[in-house]
Design a protein around this motif. Structure first.
Motif, PDB file in Angstrom:
ATOM      1  N   ASN A  63     -12.613 -11.996  -7.054  1.00  0.00           N
ATOM      2  CA  ASN A  63     -11.523 -12.920  -7.345  1.00  0.00           C
ATOM      3  C   ASN A  63     -10.190 -12.262  -6.963  1.00  0.00           C
ATOM      4  O   ASN A  63      -9.957 -11.090  -7.292  1.00  0.00           O
ATOM      5  N   VAL A  64      -9.324 -13.033  -6.280  1.00  0.00           N
ATOM      6  CA  VAL A  64      -8.056 -12.473  -5.772  1.00  0.00           C
ATOM      7  C   VAL A  64      -7.191 -11.937  -6.915  1.00  0.00           C
ATOM      8  O   VAL A  64      -6.670 -10.811  -6.851  1.00  0.00           O
ATOM      9  N   LEU A  65      -7.048 -12.752  -7.968  1.00  0.00           N
ATOM     10  CA  LEU A  65      -6.172 -12.349  -9.084  1.00  0.00           C
ATOM     11  C   LEU A  65      -6.691 -11.095  -9.787  1.00  0.00           C
ATOM     12  O   LEU A  65      -5.929 -10.198 -10.145  1.00  0.00           O
ATOM     13  N   LEU A  66      -8.007 -11.055  -9.943  1.00  0.00           N
ATOM     14  CA  LEU A  66      -8.612  -9.897 -10.605  1.00  0.00           C
ATOM     15  C   LEU A  66      -8.419  -8.637  -9.747  1.00  0.00           C
ATOM     16  O   LEU A  66      -8.134  -7.546 -10.271  1.00  0.00           O
ATOM     17  N   THR A  67      -8.526  -8.803  -8.433  1.00  0.00           N
ATOM     18  CA  THR A  67      -8.320  -7.669  -7.515  1.00  0.00           C
ATOM     19  C   THR A  67      -6.887  -7.171  -7.622  1.00  0.00           C
ATOM     20  O   THR A  67      -6.627  -5.964  -7.741  1.00  0.00           O
ATOM     21  N   LEU A  68      -5.938  -8.131  -7.601  1.00  0.00           N
ATOM     22  CA  LEU A  68      -4.527  -7.752  -7.696  1.00  0.00           C
ATOM     23  C   LEU A  68      -4.223  -7.085  -9.039  1.00  0.00           C
ATOM     24  O   LEU A  68      -3.459  -6.119  -9.105  1.00  0.00           O
ATOM     25  N   ALA A  69      -4.858  -7.606 -10.106  1.00  0.00           N
ATOM     26  CA  ALA A  69      -4.638  -7.024 -11.437  1.00  0.00           C
ATOM     27  C   ALA A  69      -5.135  -5.584 -11.473  1.00  0.00           C
ATOM     28  O   ALA A  69      -4.481  -4.697 -12.031  1.00  0.00           O
ATOM     29  N   MET A  70      -6.270  -5.350 -10.837  1.00  0.00           N
ATOM     30  CA  MET A  70      -6.832  -3.991 -10.805  1.00  0.00           C
ATOM     31  C   MET A  70      -5.898  -3.046 -10.025  1.00  0.00           C
ATOM     32  O   MET A  70      -5.680  -1.901 -10.432  1.00  0.00           O
ATOM     33  N   ILE A  71      -5.356  -3.563  -8.921  1.00  0.00           N
ATOM     34  CA  ILE A  71      -4.430  -2.745  -8.118  1.00  0.00           C
ATOM     35  C   ILE A  71      -3.179  -2.411  -8.952  1.00  0.00           C
ATOM     36  O   ILE A  71      -2.683  -1.290  -8.930  1.00  0.00           O
ATOM     37  N   LEU A  72      -2.731  -3.404  -9.717  1.00  0.00           N
ATOM     38  CA  LEU A  72      -1.550  -3.198 -10.565  1.00  0.00           C
ATOM     39  C   LEU A  72      -1.828  -2.137 -11.637  1.00  0.00           C
ATOM     40  O   LEU A  72      -0.955  -1.322 -11.960  1.00  0.00           O
ATOM     41  N   VAL A  73      -3.029  -2.158 -12.170  1.00  0.00           N
ATOM     42  CA  VAL A  73      -3.398  -1.139 -13.174  1.00  0.00           C
ATOM     43  C   VAL A  73      -3.369   0.259 -12.540  1.00  0.00           C
ATOM     44  O   VAL A  73      -2.855   1.216 -13.124  1.00  0.00           O
ATOM     45  N   ILE A  74      -3.881   0.346 -11.321  1.00  0.00           N
ATOM     46  CA  ILE A  74      -3.885   1.640 -10.599  1.00  0.00           C
ATOM     47  C   ILE A  74      -2.439   2.112 -10.413  1.00  0.00           C
ATOM     48  O   ILE A  74      -2.109   3.281 -10.673  1.00  0.00           O
ATOM     49  N   ILE A  75      -1.572   1.184  -9.972  1.00  0.00           N
ATOM     50  CA  ILE A  75      -0.160   1.542  -9.722  1.00  0.00           C
ATOM     51  C   ILE A  75       0.514   1.974 -11.023  1.00  0.00           C
ATOM     52  O   ILE A  75       1.258   2.957 -11.061  1.00  0.00           O
ATOM     53  N   PHE A  76       0.213   1.254 -12.101  1.00  0.00           N
ATOM     54  CA  PHE A  76       0.799   1.564 -13.408  1.00  0.00           C
ATOM     55  C   PHE A  76       0.409   2.984 -13.838  1.00  0.00           C
ATOM     56  O   PHE A  76       1.248   3.788 -14.244  1.00  0.00           O
ATOM     57  N   ASN A  77      -0.877   3.285 -13.721  1.00  0.00           N
ATOM     58  CA  ASN A  77      -1.350   4.626 -14.111  1.00  0.00           C
ATOM     59  C   ASN A  77      -0.754   5.720 -13.233  1.00  0.00           C
ATOM     60  O   ASN A  77      -0.400   6.793 -13.728  1.00  0.00           O
ATOM     61  N   ALA A  78      -0.643   5.438 -11.936  1.00  0.00           N
ATOM     62  CA  ALA A  78      -0.055   6.419 -11.012  1.00  0.00           C
ATOM     63  C   ALA A  78       1.405   6.669 -11.387  1.00  0.00           C
ATOM     64  O   ALA A  78       1.873   7.807 -11.400  1.00  0.00           O
ATOM     65  N   ALA A  79       2.127   5.571 -11.713  1.00  0.00           N
ATOM     66  CA  ALA A  79       3.543   5.698 -12.085  1.00  0.00           C
ATOM     67  C   ALA A  79       3.680   6.518 -13.366  1.00  0.00           C
ATOM     68  O   ALA A  79       4.577   7.349 -13.495  1.00  0.00           O
ATOM     69  N   TYR A  80       2.768   6.283 -14.295  1.00  0.00           N
ATOM     70  CA  TYR A  80       2.823   6.991 -15.570  1.00  0.00           C
ATOM     71  C   TYR A  80       2.639   8.495 -15.361  1.00  0.00           C
ATOM     72  O   TYR A  80       3.333   9.308 -15.963  1.00  0.00           O
ATOM     73  N   ASN A  81       1.722   8.838 -14.457  1.00  0.00           N
ATOM     74  CA  ASN A  81       1.488  10.261 -14.178  1.00  0.00           C
ATOM     75  C   ASN A  81       2.621  10.887 -13.390  1.00  0.00           C
ATOM     76  O   ASN A  81       2.990  12.036 -13.639  1.00  0.00           O
ATOM     77  N   ALA A  82       3.189  10.142 -12.437  1.00  0.00           N
ATOM     78  CA  ALA A  82       4.328  10.654 -11.656  1.00  0.00           C
ATOM     79  C   ALA A  82       5.514  10.898 -12.590  1.00  0.00           C
ATOM     80  O   ALA A  82       6.276  11.853 -12.428  1.00  0.00           O
ATOM     81  N   SER A 128      -6.304   1.103  -2.275  1.00  0.00           N
ATOM     82  CA  SER A 128      -5.115   1.132  -3.153  1.00  0.00           C
ATOM     83  C   SER A 128      -5.082   2.421  -3.951  1.00  0.00           C
ATOM     84  O   SER A 128      -4.032   3.045  -4.125  1.00  0.00           O
ATOM     85  N   GLY A 129      -6.258   2.827  -4.432  1.00  0.00           N
ATOM     86  CA  GLY A 129      -6.344   4.062  -5.209  1.00  0.00           C
ATOM     87  C   GLY A 129      -5.914   5.264  -4.386  1.00  0.00           C
ATOM     88  O   GLY A 129      -5.162   6.128  -4.865  1.00  0.00           O
ATOM     89  N   MET A 130      -6.348   5.300  -3.122  1.00  0.00           N
ATOM     90  CA  MET A 130      -5.964   6.425  -2.254  1.00  0.00           C
ATOM     91  C   MET A 130      -4.460   6.429  -1.998  1.00  0.00           C
ATOM     92  O   MET A 130      -3.811   7.473  -2.057  1.00  0.00           O
ATOM     93  N   ILE A 131      -3.924   5.239  -1.721  1.00  0.00           N
ATOM     94  CA  ILE A 131      -2.481   5.138  -1.432  1.00  0.00           C
ATOM     95  C   ILE A 131      -1.675   5.523  -2.672  1.00  0.00           C
ATOM     96  O   ILE A 131      -0.753   6.342  -2.612  1.00  0.00           O
ATOM     97  N   ALA A 132      -2.050   4.925  -3.805  1.00  0.00           N
ATOM     98  CA  ALA A 132      -1.280   5.158  -5.038  1.00  0.00           C
ATOM     99  C   ALA A 132      -1.349   6.620  -5.467  1.00  0.00           C
ATOM    100  O   ALA A 132      -0.343   7.194  -5.890  1.00  0.00           O
TER     101      ALA A 132
END
Lengths: 260, 233
Positions: A63-82, A128-132
């Motif tokens: 599902n597109v929305l679920l995929t985007l939500a997962m990418i957003l979670v990855i970005i959020f976690n990456a931002a938190y660690n940065a 997305s995980g690799m990029i983030a």
């Protein structure tokens, strides 16, 4: 694909013995990293297991929305660690979040538009995980260097401000230096791909039985992708973050002045 | 306790326009009071001299004047307007602060003297640079000199003319002659006199007895709530 990787639970248990080697070295050398190592291993097992089942579900739903939500979670976690690297810089989480969001979305869009990957969760999420994660490391390096340079070059920044320079003109040398710091590891790594390391993407494909020549094509794509991601991430993070070292009166404030 | 003496141009009298005023200026860092109720009036073309013991807050007054830091309380006017309504960048080009131990940046003297042009998006005026170098007894070929090879006195002179490439309305000098030998001091005094002859306004911080003795009008300001005149020439 008869040689495809097949890790069963028994072989995984044997592989866990390798952790004991690391623990033994840590204990023998009195490094005091035993606790951290155990926590790290346990976290890795739990996080990867959860993510494995989660990805299985997301791939199946497609599902597109679920995929985007997962990418957003990855970005959020990456931002938190940065963010942890930028302690003392005000509102640094949002600086990290926007920077990783920009680097991930621009790079992903480029790859999808170029036809290098398809907009399906099984491709979008790992990429997305690799990029983030690469953006996260680059941004972390930028922050660490920025804090050091603003401390070491404080007098020079003050001199420039006193001469009537804008905040930008006072700090541009530091900003450029930090962007370079963020990008450098990716540039250095790209020079040694193939001769020193067989990077993750390529190794994974070869493990899965893919023709190495075909795997290389993907790895070349990854090199392009990571250069774009780390440069975009570093540039946006540095340009957002350096302003946080100044107040609205265009005065240089230290991290401690901000009460952080 | 803070003591400040203000030396005012003799010709100024009471009819001169106040270029900068400070009213009830306080400066605190956390709970620590650095300045309390500082009041002063800086006349146009005047030459104010601020003296006092180390750590009394002299530099803090100058840094507030230059808007490098903001006061915790009080008002400051510049050219009859609230000083804080000016864009800080524009303001600092008119009220120029020279640090006690200035740092030169870049690699060469030219990097420092080009900077004021670069931040104004103007092409470098070499004639102006040569003129300023000449005023501080440095030849034009100093432009290409590496800053690491300069003596302490040369560095101070380059830093000072960097503030004067574009002539400011007020020049704030924070112990710029401290540590200089007699010759270098004389060169700096000559440069400041030249700036004053062209209508410049100067605020000095100094510990130098000869500079204090040369003051025409001295005023004492006591940190806290008192401001009192101590000497007129």
């Amino acid at each position: 694909m008869h040689n495809a990787v097949n890790v069963n639970n028994v072989s995984l248990a044997f592989a866990a013995g390798l952790v004991l080697v690391a623990l033994f070295i840590g204990w023998r050398q009195k490094l005091g990293v035993d606790r951290d190592m155990i926590i790290g291993v346990v976290r890795a097992i739990i996080q990867l297991t959860i993510v494995g089942f989660l990805l299985k579900y997301i791939f199946a739903v497609n599902n597109v929305l679920l995929t985007l939500a997962m990418i957003l979670v990855i970005i959020f976690n990456a931002a938190y660690n940065a963010m942890k690297r930028g302690k003392g810089i005000p509102n640094i989480f949002w600086s990290s979040f926007w920077s990783i969001l920009i680097s991930t979305s621009v790079t992903l869009s480029g790859l999808v538009l170029a036809g290098a990957i398809k907009f399906v969760p099984s491709q979008m999420i790992p990429i997305s995980g690799m990029i983030a994660s690469n953006s996260m490391v680059a941004i972390g390096l930028c922050y660490r260097n920025m804090r050091t340079l603003f401390r070491d070059q404080r007098q020079q920044v003050l001199e420039r401000l006193a001469l009537g320079a804008s905040v930008h003109d006072s700090a541009i040398g530091i900003v450029r230096e930090c962007i370079k710091t963020g990008m450098q590891p990716t540039i250095d790594a790209s020079k040694t791909y193939g001769i020193v390391s067989l990077p993750g993407m390529m190794s994974g494909l070869i493990f899965a039985g893919v023709d190495p020549v075909y795997a290389i094509k993907y790895q070349i794509m990854v090199v392009f992708m990571l250069l774009s991601a780390t440069s975009l991430g570093s540039v946006s993070a540095c340009y957002i973050a350096y302003r946080r070292f100044f107040n609205d009166q265009q005065q240089l404030v230290t991290a401690s002045d901000n009460g952080k | 306790m803070f003591y400040a003496y203000f030396r005012i141009n003799e010709e100024s009298g009471e009819t001169m326009t106040a270029l900068l005023t400070m009213t009830d200026i306080d400066y605190r860092v956390g709970e620590r009071k650095i300045l309390t109720k500082i009041n002063l009036r800086l006349e146009k073309e005047s030459n104010l001299m601020v003296v006092g013991p180390s750590g009394s807050g002299k530099s803090t007054i100058l840094q507030i004047m230059a808007r490098m830091i903001s006061p915790s309380a009080g008002q400051m006017t510049f050219d009859d307007h609230d000083a804080f309504t000016y864009d800080p960048m524009v303001y600092r080009r008119r009220v120029s602060y020279c640090f006690q131990q200035p740092t030169l940046f870049g690699k060469t003297v030219a990097d420092n003297l080009n900077f004021p042009f670069e931040i104004r998006n103007q092409s470098v005026n070499e004639a102006r640079q040569h003129e300023l170098l000449d005023q501080v007894n440095l030849s034009p070929d100093y432009l290409s000199h590496d800053i690491t090879g300069l003596s302490g006195g040369e560095r101070q002179r380059v830093a000072l003319i960097r503030n004067l490439v574009f002539v400011p309305d007020i020049l704030l000098l924070d112990e710029v002659t401290t540590g200089l030998d007699t010759d270098n001091k004389a060169i700096v005094h000559g440069l400041v006199d030249h700036y004053r002859d062209r209508g410049g306004t100067v605020v000095w911080i100094t510990h130098d007895e000869s500079e204090i003795a040369a003051a025409d009008d001295l005023y004492e300001v006591v940190a806290g709530k008192h401001t009192q005149e101590v000497r007129h020439a």
